[in-house]
Design an enzyme around this catalytic site. Structure first.
Site, PDB file in Angstrom:
ATOM      1  N   ARG A 259       0.840  -1.210   0.000  1.00 12.92           N
ATOM      2  CA  ARG A 259       0.000   0.000   0.000  1.00 12.92           C
ATOM      3  C   ARG A 259       0.866   1.247   0.000  1.00 12.92           C
ATOM      4  O   ARG A 259       0.583   2.214  -0.721  1.00 12.92           O
ATOM      5  CB  ARG A 259      -0.927  -0.005   1.227  1.00 12.92           C
ATOM      6  CG  ARG A 259      -2.088  -0.958   1.123  1.00 12.92           C
ATOM      7  CD  ARG A 259      -3.100  -0.720   2.218  1.00 12.92           C
ATOM      8  NE  ARG A 259      -2.682  -1.224   3.508  1.00 12.92           N
ATOM      9  CZ  ARG A 259      -3.076  -2.381   4.043  1.00 12.92           C
ATOM     10  NH1 ARG A 259      -3.881  -3.172   3.352  1.00 12.92           N
ATOM     11  NH2 ARG A 259      -2.671  -2.742   5.231  1.00 12.92           N
ATOM     12  N   ASP A 297     -16.196  -2.155  -4.066  1.00 17.00           N
ATOM     13  CA  ASP A 297     -16.302  -3.362  -3.260  1.00 17.00           C
ATOM     14  C   ASP A 297     -17.772  -3.750  -3.156  1.00 17.00           C
ATOM     15  O   ASP A 297     -18.660  -2.897  -3.275  1.00 17.00           O
ATOM     16  CB  ASP A 297     -15.709  -3.152  -1.857  1.00 17.00           C
ATOM     17  CG  ASP A 297     -15.287  -4.458  -1.205  1.00 17.00           C
ATOM     18  OD1 ASP A 297     -14.080  -4.772  -1.229  1.00 17.00           O
ATOM     19  OD2 ASP A 297     -16.159  -5.175  -0.674  1.00 17.00           O
ATOM     20  N   SER A 298     -18.030  -5.040  -2.931  1.00 17.23           N
ATOM     21  CA  SER A 298     -19.413  -5.510  -2.838  1.00 17.23           C
ATOM     22  C   SER A 298     -19.928  -5.536  -1.403  1.00 17.23           C
ATOM     23  O   SER A 298     -21.105  -5.811  -1.172  1.00 17.23           O
ATOM     24  CB  SER A 298     -19.527  -6.922  -3.433  1.00 17.23           C
ATOM     25  OG  SER A 298     -18.698  -7.821  -2.723  1.00 17.23           O
ATOM     26  N   ALA A 327     -17.242  -6.545  -8.464  1.00 16.97           N
ATOM     27  CA  ALA A 327     -16.020  -6.159  -9.163  1.00 16.97           C
ATOM     28  C   ALA A 327     -16.100  -6.452 -10.657  1.00 16.97           C
ATOM     29  O   ALA A 327     -15.788  -5.589 -11.495  1.00 16.97           O
ATOM     30  CB  ALA A 327     -14.828  -6.881  -8.550  1.00 16.97           C
ATOM     31  N   ASP A 347      -7.237  -6.533  -5.940  1.00 16.44           N
ATOM     32  CA  ASP A 347      -6.923  -7.347  -4.759  1.00 16.44           C
ATOM     33  C   ASP A 347      -8.159  -8.153  -4.344  1.00 16.44           C
ATOM     34  O   ASP A 347      -8.794  -7.867  -3.322  1.00 16.44           O
ATOM     35  CB  ASP A 347      -6.465  -6.432  -3.612  1.00 16.44           C
ATOM     36  CG  ASP A 347      -5.948  -7.223  -2.419  1.00 16.44           C
ATOM     37  OD1 ASP A 347      -5.680  -8.426  -2.569  1.00 16.44           O
ATOM     38  OD2 ASP A 347      -5.816  -6.625  -1.328  1.00 16.44           O
ATOM     39  N   CYS A 387      -4.304 -13.665  -2.695  1.00 21.42           N
ATOM     40  CA  CYS A 387      -4.053 -14.086  -1.308  1.00 21.42           C
ATOM     41  C   CYS A 387      -4.373 -15.565  -1.131  1.00 21.42           C
ATOM     42  O   CYS A 387      -4.485 -16.050  -0.002  1.00 21.42           O
ATOM     43  CB  CYS A 387      -4.863 -13.239  -0.334  1.00 21.42           C
ATOM     44  SG  CYS A 387      -6.648 -13.371  -0.542  1.00 21.42           S
TER      45      CYS A 387
END
Length: 444
Positions: A259, A297-298, A327, A347, A387
């Site tokens: 970040r 974002d959801s 997204a 991400d 991730c």
């Protein structure tokens, strides 16, 4: 036998005689175990399996075990010796009668010889390892005036397999994913409470994983503690509101260094942050001087935190916008409008939690990355992440990116490759601990 008699023997016989006469090395662990009034069970490994664990791999799979010596058999959470085929101990660990991980190795014989006070003593070992983890974070400058959100204990990376501790201000959030962690809950909390600056502990058992560890879910009903549901922290000088009831332990400290990198290249740029959660990359981009930032974002709870973070940092709400959308849907519609950004961050959540779903997940990652590339201005930058441990450990993420570039009709070059922040150490003998891939691309 006299020296004169030995002189007439062939040299090979003299060598064999000398070896058999030499006393066998004494095992520190065996000596300590022999002195235990309760006795210590011994898990004997199959032939050819010993070296892997001597090299430090902490997970003894049930398939590597030849037999167990001890009556009655050990119970889950009990200390056991781990021995080679000759029944000579190579280390000790914590047993599990149900899990695919039969033993989580805690200390090797060589270490026990150097540190006998911790040998076969989980309480002392816990104190030693948590102190060592704390000292490491201090060496890394954590916490600091600008950052008080960090990982204090990183499971196998800090040689406490199954235990994760994240610190957010004065709150420590414990993520438990092993039966032994639940057994030693009181001791773990006692040692964490000794860490300077920690006033509260929030215990978050990973129920699904612990079920596989053989724990009765009713055992996981922890007494409620006076811990705040939200805390405010700082990371690289940026303020964040964190929900301790949210995803994972509440905040993705693993992306801290990535970040911050975005903040160094965002000046004067238009930035899109896809799957932005509570706005980590977005806030860094705005802090770095981006002319406009769009976060997508959801999750409404995540976006509510992101909006709160705009206010906490005194940012111009005209310059940074958060949208509640899927997204994939957002990117498809933006691509249809031929809209592009100078910097795109992608991400997504963990799409491949297990190897069994890696193939399907690869297709999802490819499609998302192809869309993200189409939204990246020619010559612009895409920071794409995974991730999913199964993806990172398989080494296929780069091929997925190449496939996405072909699908999008774009050419990419790699500018930067990274993983989790330095307070997320990885044991090289347990590469399965690596899960985060962060790759920055130039898109042409």
């Amino acid at each position: 036998m006299t020296m004169a008699a030995m002189a007439v023997l062939p040299s090979r016989f003299i060598k064999c005689f000398s070896l058999s006469s030499a006393s066998a090395p004494v095992s520190t662990l065996q000596e300590i175990a022999s002195a235990s009034p309760q006795g210590v069970a011994k898990v004997v490994l199959k032939k050819g399996k010993t070296q892997l664990f001597k090299y430090g791999s902490p997970m003894v799979y049930s398939g590597a075990v030849d037999r167990i010596i001890g009556r009655p058999p050990p119970k889950t959470g009990e200390v056991v010796l781990v021995a080679d085929g000759a029944e000579v101990p190579i280390g000790w660990g914590l047993y599990n009668s149900v899990s695919m991980f039969c033993v989580r190795l805690m200390q090797l014989e060589e270490e026990a010889s150097r540190e006998p006070t911790c040998a076969l003593n989980m309480e002392r070992l816990l104190e030693h390892r948590i102190n060592a983890a704390t000292d490491l974070r201090r060496q890394l400058g954590l916490p600091s005036i600008n950052t008080n959100a960090y990982r204090l204990v990183n499971s196998e990376g800090d040689r406490l397999s199954g235990l994760i501790v994240d610190v957010f201000g004065d709150v420590a959030v414990v993520a438990s994913s092993a039966a032994w962690v639940e057994k030693y809950k009181q001791e773990i909390e006692a040692f964490i409470n000794k860490v300077d600056g920690i006033s509260h502990i929030n215990w978050r058992p990973s129920v699904d994983i612990l079920k596989e560890e053989g724990l009765d879910l009713l055992q996981l009903k922890h007494a409620s503690v006076a811990s705040p549901s939200q805390v405010e922290v700082k990371e690289n000088g940026i303020r964040y509101a964190i929900s301790l009831e949210g995803q994972k332990t509440g905040f993705y400290a693993d992306q801290r260094e990535n970040r911050q990198f975005i903040s160094t290249i965002a000046k004067g740029k238009r930035v899109l942050d896809v799957c932005c959660y509570s706005g980590g990359f977005s806030l860094n981009a705005a802090h770095g001087g981006a002319v406009s930032v769009t976060g997508v974002d959801s999750s409404m709870p995540a976006l509510e935190l992101a909006e709160k973070n705009i206010v906490l940092n005194g940012l111009d709400s005209e310059r940074i916008t958060f949208l509640k959308q899927d997204a994939s849907d957002f990117m498809k519609k933006a691509a249809a409008r031929n809209e592009t950004w100078d910097i795109v961050v992608l991400d997504p959540p963990k799409l491949a939690p297990r190897k069994e779903v890696l193939q399907n997940a690869s297709g999802m990652y490819r499609n998302l990355n192809a869309l993200a590339m189409r939204l990246t201005k020619k010559g612009g930058v895409l920071m794409t992440c995974s991730c999913s441990g199964a993806m990172t450990q398989s080494g296929t993420f780069m091929r997925v990116i190449q496939g996405a570039a072909a699908m999008a009709g774009r050419k990419v070059t790699i500018l930067r490759q990274a993983g989790a922040a330095s307070d997320h150490p990885i044991d090289p003998s347990y590469p399965e601990g690596a899960y985060l891939s962060n790759i920055m691309l130039r898109v042409l």
